[in-house]
Design an enzyme around this catalytic site. Sequence first.
Site, PDB file in Angstrom:
ATOM      1  CD1 TRP A  21      -2.322   1.885   0.196  1.00  0.00           C
ATOM      2  CD2 TRP A  21      -3.078   1.145   2.161  1.00  0.00           C
ATOM      3  NE1 TRP A  21      -3.449   2.607   0.506  1.00  0.00           N
ATOM      4  CE2 TRP A  21      -3.940   2.163   1.718  1.00  0.00           C
ATOM      5  CE3 TRP A  21      -3.349   0.528   3.372  1.00  0.00           C
ATOM      6  CZ2 TRP A  21      -5.043   2.595   2.443  1.00  0.00           C
ATOM      7  CZ3 TRP A  21      -4.461   0.940   4.095  1.00  0.00           C
ATOM      8  CH2 TRP A  21      -5.289   1.961   3.637  1.00  0.00           C
ATOM      9  CG  ASP A  52      -1.692  -7.947   0.347  1.00  0.00           C
ATOM     10  OD1 ASP A  52      -2.604  -8.745   0.062  1.00  0.00           O
ATOM     11  OD2 ASP A  52      -1.903  -6.757   0.663  1.00  0.00           O
ATOM     12  CE1 TYR A  57      -4.194  -1.466  -0.795  1.00  0.00           C
ATOM     13  CE2 TYR A  57      -2.429  -3.056  -1.049  1.00  0.00           C
ATOM     14  CZ  TYR A  57      -3.590  -2.647  -0.430  1.00  0.00           C
ATOM     15  OH  TYR A  57      -4.140  -3.424   0.566  1.00  0.00           O
ATOM     16  CD  GLN A 187      -4.871  -8.677   3.165  1.00  0.00           C
ATOM     17  OE1 GLN A 187      -4.900  -7.472   2.940  1.00  0.00           O
ATOM     18  NE2 GLN A 187      -4.316  -9.539   2.334  1.00  0.00           N
ATOM     19  CE1 TYR A 214      -6.274  -3.423   7.360  1.00  0.00           C
ATOM     20  CE2 TYR A 214      -7.258  -5.465   6.548  1.00  0.00           C
ATOM     21  CZ  TYR A 214      -7.397  -4.152   7.002  1.00  0.00           C
ATOM     22  OH  TYR A 214      -8.652  -3.589   7.105  1.00  0.00           O
ATOM     23  CG  LEU A 217       4.856  -2.909  12.066  1.00  0.00           C
ATOM     24  CD1 LEU A 217       5.996  -2.351  11.229  1.00  0.00           C
ATOM     25  CD2 LEU A 217       5.375  -3.343  13.440  1.00  0.00           C
ATOM     26  NE  ARG A 238       1.559   8.147   7.724  1.00  0.00           N
ATOM     27  CZ  ARG A 238       2.744   8.601   7.315  1.00  0.00           C
ATOM     28  NH1 ARG A 238       3.841   8.171   7.908  1.00  0.00           N
ATOM     29  NH2 ARG A 238       2.832   9.460   6.322  1.00  0.00           N
ATOM     30  N   GLY A 291       4.398  -3.154   5.374  1.00  0.00           N
ATOM     31  CA  GLY A 291       4.962  -2.418   4.250  1.00  0.00           C
ATOM     32  C   GLY A 291       6.420  -2.082   4.496  1.00  0.00           C
ATOM     33  CB  ALA A 292       9.478  -2.706   3.675  1.00  0.00           C
TER      34      ALA A 292
END
Length: 326
Positions: A21, A52, A57, A187, A214, A217, A238, A291-292
């Site tokens: 995402w 994913d 996205y 999910q 999902y 974090l 966020r 995510g990264a």
Amino acid sequence: MRYKTLGTTGEKLSALTLGTWGIGGTGWGETSQSHSLAAIDRMLELGVNVVDTAPVYGFGNPGEQDFGFGCAELLLAKALKGRRDKVFLVTKCGLNYDRSKGPSSAYRSMSAQEIREGCENSLRRLGTDYLDLLLVHWPDGKTPLEEVAQAMEDLIRRGWIKYYGVSNFSVEDTLRLHKMLPMQAVQLQFSLVSRQTEQTLQTLHDAGIGTMAYGALGSGILTGAYRTKPEFGPGDMRSSFYHFFEEPTFSKVQGLLKIMDEIAGKYDVPLSQVALNWVAGCPFVDTAIVGASKVSHAEQCASAFAWQLSEEDHRLLSQASMEILG
């Protein structure tokens, strides 16, 4: 890296799934395609074998190549070129945008036409002739579940998808659909700061359905990076999709972070690894999605599976999150 079997599929998936995402360029601040590609490479090198994504996205960052709808899928096509068979590839359907209006025009539709066209377009953008798993992104509240089952059965018969599932559905509708056409995965959002789906995940896991968590974090709040309340830009996920940065939740989370600080110090690891270890340690979770967008993020997240919380510390965190957040 640790691996678990996804439901009844027999597929051995990494306990960590790379979520995309954030690399789409919409709703998460500025991103860099080069950094994102490097992060994906590093995740795969470290043993992650699940990716994913979804058509919605991202629209990409203005000025970058591939700026437009489906940016994350297009970027993944580049990243997975020549190694598609090494990855369990997941994408979604049923959530779309009016291309001329952008993300603000998002609408849900899980009609047979939307499912088929969504799948076909994702295959094209991802540069592959099949998907390992296709999920209906969100329920639309109007399409009969029978129509969804028939559409997915058709895609399986065509060889376009191996497995299907749903995301963000109620336990009742999930089980109803599962009875019509056995599904292989669901999910749902789940983390130390979002445990409303815990019983649902447990129930579905017990029914033999694979589970993907999902938001593991908590949109970044469980990394400890936000000790004072931040101000995000307009449209940032966020502060719109996730609500952990709103009061009184934000202040409550700070109390949880203090307990996490103590445990992180005990194991000499970053907070993010404590949060991921807790999710992965729940027996009803097959894989946690994170995510990264940078190599450093990829390495830190993957390293969370080089060690394991003790049963006592896992229980301590579970109890603390319930007591503090309710």
